[in-house]
Design a protein around this motif. Structure first.
Motif, PDB file in Angstrom:
ATOM      1  N   LEU A  31      41.805  35.354  39.729  1.00 40.54           N
ATOM      2  CA  LEU A  31      42.695  34.329  39.180  1.00 40.54           C
ATOM      3  C   LEU A  31      42.977  33.294  40.253  1.00 40.54           C
ATOM      4  O   LEU A  31      42.704  33.500  41.426  1.00 40.54           O
ATOM      5  N   ARG A 213      51.646  28.854  33.287  1.00 42.45           N
ATOM      6  CA  ARG A 213      50.501  29.617  32.775  1.00 42.45           C
ATOM      7  C   ARG A 213      50.879  31.065  32.648  1.00 42.45           C
ATOM      8  O   ARG A 213      51.779  31.547  33.329  1.00 42.45           O
ATOM      9  N   VAL A 215      48.933  34.785  32.741  1.00 43.79           N
ATOM     10  CA  VAL A 215      47.765  35.644  32.910  1.00 43.79           C
ATOM     11  C   VAL A 215      48.168  37.034  32.443  1.00 43.79           C
ATOM     12  O   VAL A 215      49.121  37.615  32.962  1.00 43.79           O
ATOM     13  N   VAL A 222      42.246  41.530  33.927  1.00 41.71           N
ATOM     14  CA  VAL A 222      42.696  40.315  33.262  1.00 41.71           C
ATOM     15  C   VAL A 222      42.071  40.272  31.874  1.00 41.71           C
ATOM     16  O   VAL A 222      40.853  40.353  31.724  1.00 41.71           O
ATOM     17  N   ASP A 225      43.963  34.365  29.989  1.00 38.28           N
ATOM     18  CA  ASP A 225      44.512  33.414  30.947  1.00 38.28           C
ATOM     19  C   ASP A 225      44.617  32.081  30.223  1.00 38.28           C
ATOM     20  O   ASP A 225      43.610  31.484  29.861  1.00 38.28           O
ATOM     21  N   GLY A 236      40.317  34.685  35.097  1.00 38.31           N
ATOM     22  CA  GLY A 236      40.914  35.115  33.840  1.00 38.31           C
ATOM     23  C   GLY A 236      39.920  35.200  32.706  1.00 38.31           C
ATOM     24  O   GLY A 236      40.204  34.790  31.593  1.00 38.31           O
TER      25      GLY A 236
END
Length: 249
Positions: A31, A213, A215, A222, A225, A236
């Motif tokens: 990320l 944002r 995530v 992940v 995202d 993501g």
């Protein structure tokens, strides 16, 4: 200090607990957080949120992958250099971790007490208490504060070194809804005023929605995202499937 960019690439953390049992806390996580961005890490207990914050903050060591915060390659730091890096990062936790024998003012000063600083410690701590609305509580003991007030002190303490990155692990988890909203208001206001990057781990959708944002993590990976356009390719990835190993947060 301006906010740090945070780049995480292929990060994994595996705990060997004996008897051939492996606990996979993070599995190939990537990320990116831009300078001054407020990023929420969302997921249920055991998804890896806290582990990820601990690795970014150099409170634990990764099994694989890399973390870069500003100009620092965190995963390459020797143990002797980790404390200096941690002084450029602010930490806020669900449990406030205030020292009960110290006043509010002294709790804010505590992280820098052993070090020489380019600023007057008491003067800076007083300014921070004013910034979080607790100037009048400087001589109060933590036990006499409400939960929300204790978290405000913890936030002031986290900012004593003017960090470029603030890591907040469930900062509203021990607070009622109204107080939790006030704490997020405070964190985001200070983020804007100071230009710092903020990463908040939470299981609360209302808290996550306040950030730029979100995530989402599940089983150490992940799974989504919702970054704005321009984020790093590959961060993501939404095609990842949850891992099959047992995980821990």
């Amino acid at each position: 200090m301006s906010g740090f960019e945070v780049s995480v690439e292929g990060l994994s953390k595996v705990y060997e607990v004996g008897g051939g049992v492996r606990l996979v806390a993070l599995d190939n996580v990537s990320l990116f957080a831009g300078s001054g961005e407020a990023l929420a890490l969302m997921g249920p207990s055991g998804s890896g949120k806290s582990t990820l914050l601990h690795l970014i903050g150099a409170m634990d060591e990764a099994s694989a992958g890399s973390i870069r915060v500003g100009e620092v390659e965190v995963t390459g730091l020797s143990r002797s250099k980790q404390p200096a890096y941690r002084r450029t990062v602010g930490f806020v936790f669900q449990r406030f971790h205030l020292l009960p024998a110290l006043t509010v003012l002294d709790n804010v000063i505590a992280p820098v007490l052993p070090y020489r600083t380019p600023f007057d410690k008491k003067e800076e701590a007083t300014k921070l208490l004013e910034a979080v609305g607790l100037y009048e509580k400087a001589s109060t003991m933590p036990a006499r504060l409400s939960g929300g007030q204790q978290q405000r002190v913890a936030i002031a303490r986290a900012l004593i070194n003017d960090p470029g990155l603030l890591l907040a692990d469930e900062p509203t988890g021990n607070l009622d809804t109204a107080t939790g909203k006030e704490i997020m208001d405070l964190i985001l206001r200070l983020r804007t005023e100071r230009g710092m990057t903020v990463i908040v781990a939470t299981h609360d959708p209302a808290v996550a929605a306040r950030c730029d944002r979100i995530v989402s993590l599940r089983d150490g990976r992940v799974v989504s995202d919702d970054a704005a356009a321009g984020r790093r390719p590959g961060a993501g990835r939404e095609d990842l499937e949850p891992g099959k190993d047992r995980k821990e947060d």
